[in-house]
Design an enzyme around this catalytic site. Sequence first.
Site, PDB file in Angstrom:
ATOM      1  N   ASP A  32     -24.573  -8.567  15.622  1.00 53.19           N
ATOM      2  CA  ASP A  32     -24.229  -8.894  14.235  1.00 53.19           C
ATOM      3  C   ASP A  32     -25.191  -8.136  13.311  1.00 53.19           C
ATOM      4  O   ASP A  32     -26.003  -7.342  13.788  1.00 53.19           O
ATOM      5  CB  ASP A  32     -24.280 -10.416  14.005  1.00 53.19           C
ATOM      6  CG  ASP A  32     -23.216 -10.857  13.005  1.00 53.19           C
ATOM      7  OD1 ASP A  32     -23.243 -10.356  11.868  1.00 53.19           O
ATOM      8  OD2 ASP A  32     -22.342 -11.672  13.358  1.00 53.19           O
ATOM      9  N   GLU A  63     -14.340 -10.485   8.621  1.00 55.41           N
ATOM     10  CA  GLU A  63     -15.088 -10.266   7.375  1.00 55.41           C
ATOM     11  C   GLU A  63     -15.508  -8.803   7.193  1.00 55.41           C
ATOM     12  O   GLU A  63     -16.697  -8.487   7.170  1.00 55.41           O
ATOM     13  CB  GLU A  63     -16.337 -11.171   7.379  1.00 55.41           C
ATOM     14  CG  GLU A  63     -15.963 -12.650   7.428  1.00 55.41           C
ATOM     15  CD  GLU A  63     -17.173 -13.570   7.481  1.00 55.41           C
ATOM     16  OE1 GLU A  63     -17.145 -14.602   6.795  1.00 55.41           O
ATOM     17  OE2 GLU A  63     -18.145 -13.276   8.214  1.00 55.41           O
ATOM     18  N   HIS A  77     -20.014  -6.540  10.237  1.00 51.01           N
ATOM     19  CA  HIS A  77     -21.130  -7.260  10.901  1.00 51.01           C
ATOM     20  C   HIS A  77     -21.911  -6.316  11.813  1.00 51.01           C
ATOM     21  O   HIS A  77     -22.284  -6.672  12.927  1.00 51.01           O
ATOM     22  CB  HIS A  77     -20.605  -8.461  11.695  1.00 51.01           C
ATOM     23  CG  HIS A  77     -20.183  -9.605  10.817  1.00 51.01           C
ATOM     24  ND1 HIS A  77     -21.088 -10.456  10.218  1.00 51.01           N
ATOM     25  CD2 HIS A  77     -18.955 -10.021  10.414  1.00 51.01           C
ATOM     26  CE1 HIS A  77     -20.431 -11.371   9.500  1.00 51.01           C
ATOM     27  NE2 HIS A  77     -19.138 -11.116   9.595  1.00 51.01           N
TER      28      HIS A  77
HETATM   29  C1  ACM Z   1     -16.511 -16.000  11.579  1.00 51.83           C
HETATM   30  O1  ACM Z   1     -16.878 -17.176  11.411  1.00 51.83           O
HETATM   31  N1  ACM Z   1     -16.914 -15.042  10.739  1.00 51.83           N
HETATM   32  C2  ACM Z   1     -15.615 -15.652  12.650  1.00 51.83           C
END
Ligand code: ACM
Length: 526
Positions: free
Chosen positions: A189, A323, A259
Amino acid sequence: MKRNEIMSDIKVSIIPEPVKIILEKENFTFNEKTVIFTDLRLKKIAELLKKFLAQATGLNPEIEDLTQIEKKNNVVILGISDNEKNLNHEGYNLKVSRDGINISALTPNGIFYGVQTLRQLFPPKIEDFSQKNLELSIPCVKIEDFPRFPWRGFMLDEARHFFGKDVVKKILDLMAFLKLNIFHWHLTDDQGWRIEIKKYPLLTEIGSKRKGTYLTRRTKKLDGIPVSGFYSQEDLREIISYANERFISIIPEIDMPGHTTAALASYPELSCTGGPFDVSPSFGIHKDVFCLGKEKTYDFAQDIFDEVMKIFPSEIIHTGGDEVPKRRWKKCIDCQKLIQKEGFETEKDLQTYFTNRIADYLLAHNHRLMGWNEILDENLTKNAICHYWTHNFDKVLKHIRRGRNVVMSEMSALYLNYPYNLLPLHKTYMYDPIPIELDQKFYEHILGLEACLWTEYIPNKKGLEWHTFPRLIAVAEIGWTPKKKRNFQSFLKRLDYFLKRLDFHEINYAPKDDFEKEDIKSKNNK
Ligand code: ACM
Ligand code: ZN
């Protein structure tokens, strides 16, 4: 301790509640003469059972080949049987009579789950591995049991905080005890890259370390607590093998194209702007993502998945996809060139193009892509599995109605990082993975459910366990027990008993005062 005292403690209290259970009057008693007869294909399971009995009772039962069985009583039989066709591939039959115990199933998975149920027929004291020499009786029962869903999962985020092998193994032990079978490992991440990739050593040399975490985003002051750590490929193989012995598949997640700040801090040339970047000290959505207009991004991703596929035996590989801001792509010459060349209408098409290329690559190597629900798109390749967490539920339903598969991690019920005042135990327990809007003919496309633990604000094992338990115990019952048999009051009674078992393993679960009240503040949240 006298036998009577132990007997008075015995109740049949099993989580997840089995499909069918008939309690009979008599008991079976283990002693020094008890022998385990097993199908030799099940030797590892027999050894786990023996180890458990030895730790808990001081008994040391012999393990013998079932084809050579020469006695009829005081036996534990573990046998694969084609007669158990009424069970699915994880189901089992468990019979306890005065003469012994018989666990039969179509597969080793079923036998393993039969043994987990057997463990719960003993009083909780059996989990106290410091006590020895108990003569132990369990009630005679007939249990027929099989799971409702094939996917019963737990996701751990080790990118935001790193917990290490021992913590993961302890979770795998508890998952197995609860008949959970998927461990989804969020390994990368913005705040950390936790998996060794031999071709790109900087991913861990640089990407696994952050200086600290901002106390607030506005002031950008660091808390002064560095976070680092990663798993070598050898570590990963060790944990995969540990999970495998417990019938748990590990699904690795390498989150991209968003991410990815920790990867970009290591290899800034994969971004649209060229960087430089730091492994991120803050949480939330980050605008710098992989540049999808540069061919080297695809080479990099494929090289990573080459290594991931070599390490992880799982057919399914999670590639994140959640995201992803499109801001950088809108201004990037390379991204815009590709958009023009391919005739895409929007930047969203660029993400789908990336997902499909990775999915095709995985498929060419006999693997399937799974991604968060943001990957959904008209043009998404058909074998991709959707991992639902939030928003756009209509798109998820459409995906299912096209005959495609979904795993449910509905945020408001299954995100265990929420404090108990926002997500009390009963709310998790009452969740059902089958949406009411769905026609029965599509039910099989809901593979099951997965609880997620995001660890931005969970820095240690104590907090990890407090958030996870007892809510994960409820998740195990949702995944296994027929909906008709699910009952929260019954669950709470059985939970009392189950938590006594956890006491002996020193699990820092949230106590009743916390998990039942909706108005308390989360204590161990930070
Ligand atoms: C997430 O909670 N961004 C998958
Ligand atoms: Zn770009």
